[in-house]
Design a protein around this motif. Structure first.
Motif, PDB file in Angstrom:
ATOM      1  N   ASP A 183       0.807  -1.162  -0.003  1.00 38.71           N
ATOM      2  CA  ASP A 183       0.121   0.064   0.062  1.00 38.71           C
ATOM      3  C   ASP A 183       0.889   1.359   0.004  1.00 38.71           C
ATOM      4  OD1 ASP A 183      -1.685   2.208   0.531  1.00 38.71           O
ATOM      5  OD2 ASP A 183      -3.100   0.801   2.091  1.00 38.71           O
ATOM      6  N   PRO A 184       1.030   1.925  -0.895  1.00 35.57           N
ATOM      7  CA  PRO A 184       1.694   3.317  -1.003  1.00 35.57           C
ATOM      8  C   PRO A 184       1.398   4.412  -0.019  1.00 35.57           C
ATOM      9  CG  PRO A 184       0.172   3.251  -2.901  1.00 35.57           C
ATOM     10  CD  PRO A 184       0.051   1.866  -2.378  1.00 35.57           C
ATOM     11  N   ASP A 185      -0.001   4.375   0.345  1.00 37.36           N
ATOM     12  CA  ASP A 185      -0.433   5.403   1.209  1.00 37.36           C
ATOM     13  C   ASP A 185      -0.127   4.899   2.590  1.00 37.36           C
ATOM     14  OD1 ASP A 185      -1.305   7.168  -0.997  1.00 37.36           O
ATOM     15  OD2 ASP A 185      -3.149   5.610  -1.045  1.00 37.36           O
ATOM     16  N   LYS A 186      -0.092   3.600   2.977  1.00 35.04           N
ATOM     17  CA  LYS A 186       0.076   3.355   4.465  1.00 35.04           C
ATOM     18  C   LYS A 186       1.573   2.474   4.586  1.00 35.04           C
ATOM     19  CE  LYS A 186      -1.984   0.175   7.744  1.00 35.04           C
ATOM     20  NZ  LYS A 186      -3.231  -0.911   8.055  1.00 35.04           N
ATOM     21  N   ASP A 187       2.016   1.456   3.936  1.00 30.84           N
ATOM     22  CA  ASP A 187       2.982   0.675   3.912  1.00 30.84           C
ATOM     23  C   ASP A 187       4.293   1.637   3.729  1.00 30.84           C
ATOM     24  OD1 ASP A 187       1.354  -1.591   4.511  1.00 30.84           O
ATOM     25  OD2 ASP A 187       1.313  -2.105   2.488  1.00 30.84           O
ATOM     26  N   VAL A 188       4.147   2.221   2.597  1.00 32.82           N
ATOM     27  CA  VAL A 188       5.629   2.890   2.254  1.00 32.82           C
ATOM     28  C   VAL A 188       5.918   4.155   3.551  1.00 32.82           C
ATOM     29  CG1 VAL A 188       6.571   4.761   0.708  1.00 32.82           C
ATOM     30  CG2 VAL A 188       5.287   2.766  -0.307  1.00 32.82           C
ATOM     31  N   PRO A 189       4.937   4.756   3.965  1.00 33.85           N
ATOM     32  CA  PRO A 189       5.312   5.903   5.058  1.00 33.85           C
ATOM     33  C   PRO A 189       5.726   5.126   6.383  1.00 33.85           C
ATOM     34  CG  PRO A 189       3.037   5.817   4.543  1.00 33.85           C
ATOM     35  CD  PRO A 189       3.700   5.188   3.425  1.00 33.85           C
ATOM     36  N   ASN A 190       5.009   4.011   6.530  1.00 40.40           N
ATOM     37  CA  ASN A 190       5.313   3.244   7.675  1.00 40.40           C
ATOM     38  C   ASN A 190       6.766   2.666   7.645  1.00 40.40           C
ATOM     39  OD1 ASN A 190       2.662   3.823   9.076  1.00 40.40           O
ATOM     40  ND2 ASN A 190       1.986   1.807   8.558  1.00 40.40           N
ATOM     41  N   VAL A 191       7.111   2.052   6.597  1.00 40.43           N
ATOM     42  CA  VAL A 191       8.355   1.554   6.395  1.00 40.43           C
ATOM     43  C   VAL A 191       9.545   2.605   6.675  1.00 40.43           C
ATOM     44  CG1 VAL A 191       9.905   0.200   4.906  1.00 40.43           C
ATOM     45  CG2 VAL A 191       7.663  -0.452   5.270  1.00 40.43           C
ATOM     46  N   GLU A 233      10.879   9.066  -1.811  1.00 40.94           N
ATOM     47  CA  GLU A 233      10.433  10.299  -1.396  1.00 40.94           C
ATOM     48  C   GLU A 233       9.930  10.448   0.181  1.00 40.94           C
ATOM     49  OE1 GLU A 233       7.252  10.030  -4.515  1.00 40.94           O
ATOM     50  OE2 GLU A 233       8.551  10.969  -6.082  1.00 40.94           O
ATOM     51  N   ALA A 234       9.421   9.090   0.671  1.00 40.97           N
ATOM     52  CA  ALA A 234       8.887   9.069   2.041  1.00 40.97           C
ATOM     53  C   ALA A 234      10.013   9.400   2.957  1.00 40.97           C
ATOM     54  CB  ALA A 234       8.190   7.860   2.193  1.00 40.97           C
ATOM     55  N   LEU A 235      11.325   8.662   2.497  1.00 43.88           N
ATOM     56  CA  LEU A 235      12.614   8.899   3.389  1.00 43.88           C
ATOM     57  C   LEU A 235      12.938  10.131   3.562  1.00 43.88           C
ATOM     58  CD1 LEU A 235      14.155   5.170   2.757  1.00 43.88           C
ATOM     59  CD2 LEU A 235      13.598   6.234   5.007  1.00 43.88           C
ATOM     60  N   GLN A 236      13.050  10.840   2.128  1.00 46.40           N
ATOM     61  CA  GLN A 236      13.579  12.128   1.971  1.00 46.40           C
ATOM     62  C   GLN A 236      12.711  13.238   2.526  1.00 46.40           C
ATOM     63  OE1 GLN A 236      15.257  12.816  -2.204  1.00 46.40           O
ATOM     64  NE2 GLN A 236      16.720  11.440  -1.871  1.00 46.40           N
ATOM     65  N   PRO A 369     -12.185 -14.167   3.269  1.00 40.26           N
ATOM     66  CA  PRO A 369     -11.485 -15.426   2.672  1.00 40.26           C
ATOM     67  C   PRO A 369     -11.084 -14.930   1.187  1.00 40.26           C
ATOM     68  CG  PRO A 369     -13.227 -16.521   3.683  1.00 40.26           C
ATOM     69  CD  PRO A 369     -13.126 -14.870   3.561  1.00 40.26           C
ATOM     70  N   LEU A 370      -9.644 -15.413   0.544  1.00 37.88           N
ATOM     71  CA  LEU A 370      -9.380 -14.945  -0.733  1.00 37.88           C
ATOM     72  C   LEU A 370     -10.232 -15.177  -1.881  1.00 37.88           C
ATOM     73  CD1 LEU A 370      -6.958 -13.500  -2.514  1.00 37.88           C
ATOM     74  CD2 LEU A 370      -6.075 -15.857  -2.569  1.00 37.88           C
ATOM     75  N   ASP A 371     -10.674 -14.301  -2.718  1.00 37.21           N
ATOM     76  CA  ASP A 371     -11.345 -14.676  -4.052  1.00 37.21           C
ATOM     77  C   ASP A 371     -10.542 -15.183  -5.051  1.00 37.21           C
ATOM     78  OD1 ASP A 371     -13.122 -14.928  -6.159  1.00 37.21           O
ATOM     79  OD2 ASP A 371     -13.308 -12.686  -6.387  1.00 37.21           O
ATOM     80  N   TYR A 372      -9.784 -16.433  -4.922  1.00 31.05           N
ATOM     81  CA  TYR A 372      -8.982 -16.815  -5.732  1.00 31.05           C
ATOM     82  C   TYR A 372      -9.137 -16.765  -7.202  1.00 31.05           C
ATOM     83  CZ  TYR A 372     -11.580 -21.345  -5.278  1.00 31.05           C
ATOM     84  OH  TYR A 372     -12.585 -22.373  -5.127  1.00 31.05           O
ATOM     85  N   TYR A 373     -10.317 -16.388  -7.870  1.00 33.95           N
ATOM     86  CA  TYR A 373     -10.692 -16.358  -9.045  1.00 33.95           C
ATOM     87  C   TYR A 373     -10.034 -15.187  -9.722  1.00 33.95           C
ATOM     88  CZ  TYR A 373     -13.675 -20.559  -9.062  1.00 33.95           C
ATOM     89  OH  TYR A 373     -13.996 -21.737  -8.759  1.00 33.95           O
ATOM     90  N   HIS A 374      -9.806 -14.125  -8.693  1.00 30.56           N
ATOM     91  CA  HIS A 374      -9.121 -12.854  -9.265  1.00 30.56           C
ATOM     92  C   HIS A 374      -7.691 -12.616  -8.319  1.00 30.56           C
ATOM     93  CE1 HIS A 374     -13.465 -12.761  -9.903  1.00 30.56           C
ATOM     94  NE2 HIS A 374     -13.225 -12.023 -11.134  1.00 30.56           N
ATOM     95  N   SER A 375      -7.011 -11.966  -9.050  1.00 35.72           N
ATOM     96  CA  SER A 375      -5.465 -11.883  -8.507  1.00 35.72           C
ATOM     97  C   SER A 375      -5.815 -10.655  -7.405  1.00 35.72           C
ATOM     98  CB  SER A 375      -4.490 -11.296  -9.337  1.00 35.72           C
ATOM     99  OG  SER A 375      -4.359 -12.554 -10.456  1.00 35.72           O
ATOM    100  N   LYS A 376      -5.007 -10.914  -6.121  1.00 28.72           N
ATOM    101  CA  LYS A 376      -5.271  -9.950  -5.285  1.00 28.72           C
ATOM    102  C   LYS A 376      -3.942  -8.881  -5.813  1.00 28.72           C
ATOM    103  CE  LYS A 376      -5.671  -9.354  -0.398  1.00 28.72           C
ATOM    104  NZ  LYS A 376      -5.488 -10.177   0.941  1.00 28.72           N
ATOM    105  N   ASN A 377      -4.568  -8.100  -6.646  1.00 21.04           N
ATOM    106  CA  ASN A 377      -3.501  -7.089  -7.253  1.00 21.04           C
ATOM    107  C   ASN A 377      -3.298  -5.658  -6.482  1.00 21.04           C
ATOM    108  OD1 ASN A 377      -2.994  -9.148  -9.117  1.00 21.04           O
ATOM    109  ND2 ASN A 377      -4.073  -8.065 -10.772  1.00 21.04           N
ATOM    110  N   PRO A 378      -2.279  -4.960  -6.671  1.00 22.58           N
ATOM    111  CA  PRO A 378      -2.572  -3.755  -6.022  1.00 22.58           C
ATOM    112  C   PRO A 378      -3.474  -2.873  -6.795  1.00 22.58           C
ATOM    113  CG  PRO A 378      -0.206  -4.003  -7.057  1.00 22.58           C
ATOM    114  CD  PRO A 378      -0.712  -5.410  -6.932  1.00 22.58           C
ATOM    115  N   GLU A 379      -3.953  -1.948  -6.294  1.00 22.04           N
ATOM    116  CA  GLU A 379      -4.723  -0.849  -7.115  1.00 22.04           C
ATOM    117  C   GLU A 379      -3.884  -0.163  -8.228  1.00 22.04           C
ATOM    118  OE1 GLU A 379      -8.145  -1.247  -7.391  1.00 22.04           O
ATOM    119  OE2 GLU A 379      -8.104  -2.726  -6.026  1.00 22.04           O
TER     120      GLU A 379
END
Length: 379
Positions: A183-191, A233-236, A369-379
């Motif tokens: 998640d670019p909005d959550k994971d990137v700044p958290n990391v 960008e988040a680090l800088q 549960p995962l809908d395995y007929y569709h990839s769990k892709n990033p938006e």
């Protein structure tokens, strides 16, 4: 890699796996059945719960990585007491080379790791049949390797080989934990904040550069390479002394990272440049591409300068056969970069970073549960 090492490795692989017959098809089936039996026995003997977490890493052949994986499995067992926990490699090369003891001369154990399909089949065997299977991707970005993880789950859920119990597959709950920087909005700044908390002292007066893997343009699945740009960008935004480059992303090789440093006026004053793998483990890329002593063959045993190395850049702007340490530490770069400035730790060795992956696992468990007929892709 030197030719002699490749030849030695080939011999080791041949010795380890051998030939069950002169027929390569029969030999392949023999190995497949042997691997499946080994995983089946492991799961049956270690099953304590009715739910399971499978951690899927790309893999490695270094003892430091093996120890990191062991510690990660133990951390997961403590954090998720109602689940059995196992770890899988998705890279056939790493599986074979770990079993062949590629780095045994450097103290690495001979280890047997197996691909995810063997584990899924073992989870579905009679006498086991976990009611919930949670797969946690240990990838950093949601790129090519993450796509492979999704496909493993799909093949299992759809009984691709036709050898599993369809009634069981209709009942089992499948869940998927996403990569570190999903998640670019959550994971990137958290990391970014977690990394700064760890290395703010190094970055206060000097520089810290993180070396990720990245995907070549033709394999940039889901356009995941953008996460490296977003992380820099988040680090800088916290401290302009942080940089993020890769070994395989166009326009983000080490010369490109250097150019950004120079543009910011940071290649003066002989600042120290700390290097850190932006990978789940400190394996081959960390030991060799980042902290190794490789340099272009024409300079071996001779004096050279940073300008000499830069003159070797290929059409993509990369200086091949040259480690980050040697490149940034060359005379004339403006930096002090040597063995003392190598931070040789994979991200899974950092508890606050590992926690982000574990949070993704908990989110998966608490989600649908995962809908395995569709990839769990990033938006």
């Amino acid at each position: 890699m030197k030719k002699t090492k490749l030849l030695t490795l080939a011999l080791l692989v041949g010795l380890v796996f051998g030939f069950a017959s002169c027929d390569p098809i029969n030999n392949e089936q023999y190995n497949y059945n042997a691997y499946q039996r080994a995983v089946n026995e492991t799961v049956k003997s270690q099953k304590k719960n009715n739910k399971v977490i499978l951690l899927v890493a790309f893999g490695s052949t270094w003892q430091q990585a093996f120890d990191t994986f062991d510690a990660t499995v133990n951390a997961y067992k403590q954090a998720f007491p109602g689940y059995d926990v196992f770890l899988s490699f998705s890279s056939a090369i790493c599986i074979n080379r770990a079993a062949a003891g590629e780095n045994a001369a450097d103290g690495a154990e001979v280890r047997n790791y197996y691909a995810p399909p063997f584990w899924y089949t073992a989870f579905a065997q009679k006498g086991v049949m976990y009611s919930e299977i949670v797969t946690q991707s240990l990838q950093v970005i949601p790129g090519e390797e993450y796509g492979r993880v999704i496909n493993y789950i799909k093949d299992f859920a759809n009984n691709a080989n036709g050898d599993l119990d369809d009634d069981y597959l209709s009942r089992v709950s499948l869940k998927l934990g996403v990569p570190l920087l999903q998640d670019p909005d959550k994971d990137v700044p958290n990391v970014a904040r977690a990394l700064d908390n760890l290395y703010k002292s190094q970055a206060s007066n000097d520089l810290v550069a993180f070396m990720g893997h990245g995907n070549p343009d033709e394999y940039d699945t889901y356009k995941a390479n953008i996460r490296y740009v977003q992380l820099e960008e988040a680090l800088q935004a916290i401290n302009p002394h942080y940089f993020v480059g890769t070994v395989d992303m166009m326009e983000n090789f080490k010369p490109h990272v250097y150019a950004r440093m120079a543009e910011a006026g940071l290649n003066t004053g002989n600042k120290k440049l700390y290097l850190h793998p932006l990978m789940s483990i400190d394996g081959d890329h960390g030991h060799n591409d980042m902290a190794g002593d490789d340099l272009p063959e024409k300079f071996e045993g001779k004096s050279y300068t940073f300008a000499d190395l830069m003159a070797e850049a290929n059409d993509e702007g990369e200086v091949e056969d040259c480690s980050w340490k040697i490149f940034f530490g060359a005379n004339g770069s403006g930096f002090t970069c040597n063995n003392a400035t190598m931070i040789e730790k994979g991200l899974l060795e950092l508890p606050t970073i590992r926690q982000v992956w574990m949070d993704h696992t908990r989110d998966a468990i608490n989600g649908e549960p995962l809908d395995y007929y569709h990839s769990k892709n990033p938006e």
